[in-house]
Design an enzyme around this catalytic site. Structure first.
Site, PDB file in Angstrom:
ATOM      1  N   ALA A  67       0.836  -1.208   0.000  1.00 38.58           N
ATOM      2  CA  ALA A  67       0.000   0.000   0.000  1.00 38.58           C
ATOM      3  C   ALA A  67       0.866   1.251   0.000  1.00 38.58           C
ATOM      4  O   ALA A  67       0.552   2.246  -0.673  1.00 38.58           O
ATOM      5  CB  ALA A  67      -0.928   0.004   1.210  1.00 38.58           C
ATOM      6  N   ARG A 111      -7.400   6.614  -3.795  1.00 40.65           N
ATOM      7  CA  ARG A 111      -6.697   7.597  -2.970  1.00 40.65           C
ATOM      8  C   ARG A 111      -6.865   9.051  -3.432  1.00 40.65           C
ATOM      9  O   ARG A 111      -6.183   9.943  -2.952  1.00 40.65           O
ATOM     10  CB  ARG A 111      -5.212   7.225  -2.859  1.00 40.65           C
ATOM     11  CG  ARG A 111      -4.994   6.135  -1.805  1.00 40.65           C
ATOM     12  CD  ARG A 111      -3.527   5.823  -1.619  1.00 40.65           C
ATOM     13  NE  ARG A 111      -2.725   6.991  -1.366  1.00 40.65           N
ATOM     14  CZ  ARG A 111      -2.585   7.568  -0.164  1.00 40.65           C
ATOM     15  NH1 ARG A 111      -3.173   7.076   0.878  1.00 40.65           N
ATOM     16  NH2 ARG A 111      -1.828   8.624  -0.032  1.00 40.65           N
ATOM     17  N   HIS A 136       7.088   2.881   1.347  1.00 35.51           N
ATOM     18  CA  HIS A 136       7.575   4.191   0.889  1.00 35.51           C
ATOM     19  C   HIS A 136       9.065   4.099   0.583  1.00 35.51           C
ATOM     20  O   HIS A 136       9.530   4.570  -0.463  1.00 35.51           O
ATOM     21  CB  HIS A 136       7.378   5.264   1.965  1.00 35.51           C
ATOM     22  CG  HIS A 136       5.972   5.403   2.453  1.00 35.51           C
ATOM     23  ND1 HIS A 136       5.687   5.726   3.756  1.00 35.51           N
ATOM     24  CD2 HIS A 136       4.786   5.262   1.825  1.00 35.51           C
ATOM     25  CE1 HIS A 136       4.367   5.790   3.902  1.00 35.51           C
ATOM     26  NE2 HIS A 136       3.811   5.500   2.749  1.00 35.51           N
TER      27      HIS A 136
END
Lengths: 460, 545
Positions: free
Chosen positions: B67, B98, B196
């Site tokens: 995600a 999103r 990330h």
């Protein structure tokens, strides 16, 4: 254009799914478990699975969706998730105190070969499950079937775990519902009440995923099939299972283990499927069909005969789940509409078989596809090749509808950009009226907006 | 209706609340959770436990590595096909969910509205999915002819031994376009945060530096960690265009892979979401000598402060004048709205549990409305996001962090790309007290005795509401209706409840108006049925019908 790269030119795709007409099993397992009173769904996998499924369900129902996760890390993925699940079970009972934990697996835990049955047995043996509490489990690998399969598998597990045959036969009918809205669950209960049949409905998400605003959050809302009800299903006279993709396993399980015979029916959407449902209930409960139901049917038929001109010959594209699509196709045919394209990402030969039965000699007018290679991208390509007058499906149909300027009826899961589905049913005769009302609204709106000024009609 | 609390004389010591919260946990869990809760004292250095595993069974806000990688960092970029290798769900759930807005020009690629997946079936799990993945890449290429394809691994991929990196190399050779893979299986880290980092590494290795486009503007800058949710990046783009600074690339809202390829030609990187993107900022500095500063465009004062800091960096009289002109003009507009709304919001209580930056940034907006943030925490941040980057050398590297590759970056050997001028400039500015590569974190800016909680759980959320009875709660969709059922409005700070933009001056105005809507309405007061407070009505209705 929103879908600017979609053209009518198809290539033979074998590997790439674009814009799926399904999602994966665990979300269905989570939804089914929420229809059991006092039950906390538990996702045995990475945190993301649980987070995504809770998000999808929350956005669709606009309600709290509680569920826990085994929070896998690299270590648990390599060495197995047993320790995580055992810890989770202990933690959940002490912190969140549900009656039942309904564990479902994920692609991750299935791939590494975690055996949920064995782990849950160990949890019981280790005393991690308090007296009178329950842990049930269902295998829901994401790489098999679809979200509907997950619903099916969890419902089967619930029934298998709880239903017990005793010596005392009960004058009641089991009603197993496929994946439908809380509003539909409520409507099913209204119908059986009108029929005067004592029914156990499982699962039952009414009063769970359409809970009222009270100023107080209830982790386990009022609704849901209760444990005593589930237990009693083994002593019922008959099971009426509606929507075979969602309920077949549970119906068969009740027959196998408790000798409760079943009728496996389509979801009661539209006239004929509801007729079959009502007659099945009538026979199962040995009651005659009350006048109120006859009146409701009459109102639906009144609307169909009065408004036939607006439906006749309209071409419709549908995508979604087999249990909804099959009776919808039948309903459209009964309205003299043309279900031109039908797509479901959910696999299963029963889809084609049932579709052929419903369509009869009209099968040649219809392009249909289901399973892993069926997606909305191809449906859109078909629409570009030959257009339709109406599109029916979940929220993602909006992008096709806006690009192609096709009126769009939202049905199925997920619907995240409109409300109402959780309050107003589409099952039964009254649900049929609602479907007609919504279709007519769209058809008339389109006619109004696309008529030359002199031809704008005041009256329909 | 809940009775509101008055904290005008200062916040109460939350230590008893912490004890009450953890009293429900089994002792081991209680001990661990306690380390993630701090009664804040901005004057003192305090340690908060962060970026550690969530305890199985605890209902958490967190998501997974995939995600963070696909959903957060790569998802908002429009001209790349993000192909998810795995069962269907992972791609389905990250499909348009999103609110990353994007504005492609006519004829330009935009794949954001599409979901691509290999939809792995059981035979792919048993026999491996590489063949299917290669075929899927070929099909995507044949249908869409994209410039780049990113391959995202979901949980089963690493476990069955599919090598997305070698498949990417093979297919890049076969098709002649940029194809690269991410080992972002959901279980890789303790939260989205690992994703990330993996995304940053992949983009830096495979995209940044592919095109040494010559300078086109006097002031060139990248905007990092801005994902254009609800149009936030549009606000900032307009702002910088007016001021006269060219935004070369945004990572990654309203952005393109094409622009990321020459993003190393800037003079400065400014970082919005420190948590999700500081890695690229660091790596660009190590390789090219481009400095970075932390930016915050949430709140009018914060925006002005950031703009002035950027102006100071470029040190150009015209630019500085323009910046001051824009700040003066826009601040005046904000002031009018603030003056009208603040009397209605002053003294109200907020709490926010979200993200890796927003739970900090949004406190600015509430401050501007005279509101107090009584409790806050991040979903997936690290200690530096709480305590400031000064703690980075002291952060214990655990097995979960070690799991994520930390790239070793070498200085570029191309003398034209290494920015000695910027290195010199940075040194000179630092002499004057200008802070580069710095982020002070959330805690120094929070009130004494505010309660900081990392990775807040459902149980803790309920307890917080019971104790503080806040006027507004900020979190995400999973928390939204839980909190609202308790009679307290929840503002989503991931999706903005389909509102926004909230960045810069215009965004502040939007947010103030939104707070006025949420905090001034009487809808919550109608929740209780009138007959519940008048029992005699019940009494008089007992006549037989």
């Amino acid at each position: 254009m929103l879908l600017r790269h979609t053209t009518e030119k198809e290539i033979d795709r074998k590997a790439l799914t674009i814009n799926p007409a399904k999602t994966c099993q665990p979300v269905g397992a989570m939804y089914a478990a929420l229809g059991i009173h006092g039950c906390l769904p538990h996702s045995h996998g990475s945190q993301g699975c649980c987070s995504y499924h809770r998000t999808a369900l929350t956005r669709h129902y606009k309600e709290p969706v509680m569920a826990a996760t085994s929070s896998f890390t690299e270590g648990s993925s390599v060495f197995g998730g047993q320790a995580n699940l055992l810890q989770a079970i202990g933690t959940i009972f002490s912190v969140y105190d549900p009656e039942i934990i309904a564990v479902h697996s994920t692609c991750l835990s299935e791939t590494i070969g975690d055996d949920l049955k064995q782990i849950v047995a160990k949890a019981n043996a280790d005393g991690k499950v308090p007296e009178g509490k329950h842990v049930i489990e269902a295998a829901t690998p994401s790489y098999v079937g679809s979200h509907v399969t997950g619903y099916h598998n969890m419902l089967e597990s619930i029934v298998k775990y709880f239903a017990i045959k005793t010596d005392e036969a009960k004058r009641q009918i089991n009603l197993l519902a496929g994946w439908v809205e809380p509003s539909d669950m409520r409507e099913l209960k209204r119908i059986t009440k009108m029929m005067g049949i004592k029914t156990v409905l499982a699962p039952d998400t009414s009063d769970v995923l359409d809970a009222p605003m009270t100023g107080k959050f209830e982790m386990y809302p009022k609704g849901g099939t209760t444990i005593p009800e589930l237990v009693s299903m083994g002593d019922s006279m008959k099971t009426v299972a509606i929507g075979q993709f969602g309920t077949k396993g549970a119906a068969v399980a009740l027959d196998n283990s408790c000798k409760v015979p079943f009728d496996l029916l389509d979801l009661p959407i539209g006239v004929k499927a509801t007729d079959r449902f009502i007659m099945s209930l009538s026979k199962a409960g040995a009651v005659s069909v009350p006048e109120e139901i006859d009146m409701e049917r009459g109102r639906l038929m009144d609307m169909i005969t009065d408004m036939h001109q607006y439906f006749y010959g309209k071409r419709v594209a549908l995508f979604g789940d087999p249990d909804q699509l099959i009776p919808m196709v039948e309903f459209l045919l009964d309205l003299d509409m043309v279900p031109a394209y039908v797509v479901s990402g959910t696999p299963g030969k029963a889809f084609e078989k049932r579709l052929k039965e419903v369509l009869g000699d009209k099968i040649d007018q219809v392009k249909y596809k289901n399973g892993a290679n069926a997606d909305m991208f191809q449906l859109h390509q078909w629409i570009k090749q030959e257009g339709v007058d109406l599109l029916i499906g979940n929220t993602y149909g909006k992008y096709i509808s806006l690009d192609e300027k096709i009126p769009f009826l939202r049905m199925g899961f997920p619907i995240v950009d409109r409300v109402g589905h959780s309050y107003f049913p589409t099952l039964g005769y009254m649900g049929g009226i609602r479907i007609l009302e919504k279709m007519l609204d769209l058809i008339m709106q389109y006619q109004d907006e696309n008529s030359p000024e002199e031809a704008v009609e005041l009256v329909m | 209706m809940v009775k509101k609390k008055d904290y005008s004389a200062g916040l109460p010591d939350p230590t008893p609340l912490i004890e009450d919260i953890i009293s429900k946990y089994p002792s081991k869990i209680a001990k661990k959770r306690k380390k993630g809760m701090v009664a804040n004292d901005p004057e003192v250095d305090q340690e908060v436990q962060a970026n550690v595993r969530t305890i199985p069974g605890i209902i958490t806000q967190r998501g997974c590595t995939y995600a963070g990688c696909k959903g957060v960092v790569l998802g908002p970029t429009r001209d790349i096909i993000n192909l998810v290798h795995g069962p269907i769900g992972c791609s389905f759930y990250a499909w348009l969910t999103r609110r990353n807005q994007t504005r492609p020009a006519e004829g330009e690629d935009n794949f954001i509205t599409y979901s691509f997946s290999t939809d792995m079936q059981d035979e792919n799990i048993v026999f491996g999915g590489e063949v299917k993945l290669k075929e899927a890449i070929r099909e995507a290429h044949a249908l869409f002819n994209p410039k780049a394809i990113g391959i995202f691994s979901t949980c089963p991929v690493g476990l069955i031994g599919d090598d997305v990196h070698s498949v990417s190399r093979d297919m890049q050779a076969e098709l002649g376009i940029n194809i690269f893979g991410f080992s972002c299986e959901g279980y890789r880290g303790v939260s989205q945060s690992a994703g990330h980092h993996i995304a940053n590494n992949g983009v830096f290795k495979n995209v940044v530096g592919l095109n040494d486009r010559p300078r086109e503007s006097k002031f060139q800058m990248n905007l990092l960690g801005e994902y254009n949710i609800g149009g936030d990046a549009f606000e900032l783009e307009a702002l910088f265009e007016e001021i006269g600074i060219e935004l070369i690339s945004t990572f990654s809202g309203n952005s393109t892979i094409k622009s990321m390829e020459y993003s190393h030609t800037v003079d400065l990187n400014i970082v919005m979401c420190h948590r999700s993107i500081n890695y690229i900022a660091e790596m660009m500095e190590e390789k090219y000598g481009i400095p970075w500063i932390k930016a915050n465009f949430i709140g009018a004062d914060a925006t002005a402060k950031t703009l002035r800091k950027v102006g100071e960096f470029f040190d150009d009289a015209d630019l500085t004048a323009k910046i001051e002109e824009v700040i003066a003009r826009e601040s005046a507009k904000v002031q009018v709205v603030m003056d009208a709304i603040k009397p209605k919001t002053e003294g109200k209580l907020a709490m926010m549990f979200v993200g890796g930056s927003r739970a900090h940034h949004y406190q600015e907006l509430f401050k501007e409305l005279g509101m107090t943030t009584v409790s806050a925490g991040y979903e997936f941040a690290h200690r530096d996001d709480y305590e400031g980057r000064k703690v980075i050398p002291n952060i214990k590297i655990d097995a979960d962090t070690r799991n994520i590759e930390d790239l070793t970056i070498e200085k570029t050997d191309n003398p034209e790309l290494w920015r000695d001028d910027l290195v010199t400039k940075k040194a000179a500015l630092e002499e004057k007290g200008y802070a580069f590569s710095d982020y002070e974190g959330m805690m120094p800016e929070m009130a004494k005795n505010s309660l900081v909680i990392d990775d807040v759980s459902h149980h803790e959320t309920e307890k917080l509401i019971e104790f503080y009875k806040p006027d507004i709660f900020c979190a995400g969709i999973k928390e939204k209706y839980v909190v609202q059922k308790s009679g307290i409005p929840l503002k989503q700070l991931h999706s903005y409840d389909y509102g926004g933009p909230y960045t810069a001056f215009g965004g502040a105005i939007n947010f103030f108006k939104e707070m006025e809507r949420m905090l001034v309405t009487d809808v919550w007061k109608m929740v209780d049925s009138p007959w519940k407070s008048e029992p005699e009505i019940v009494g008089s209705m007992t006549i037989n019908a």
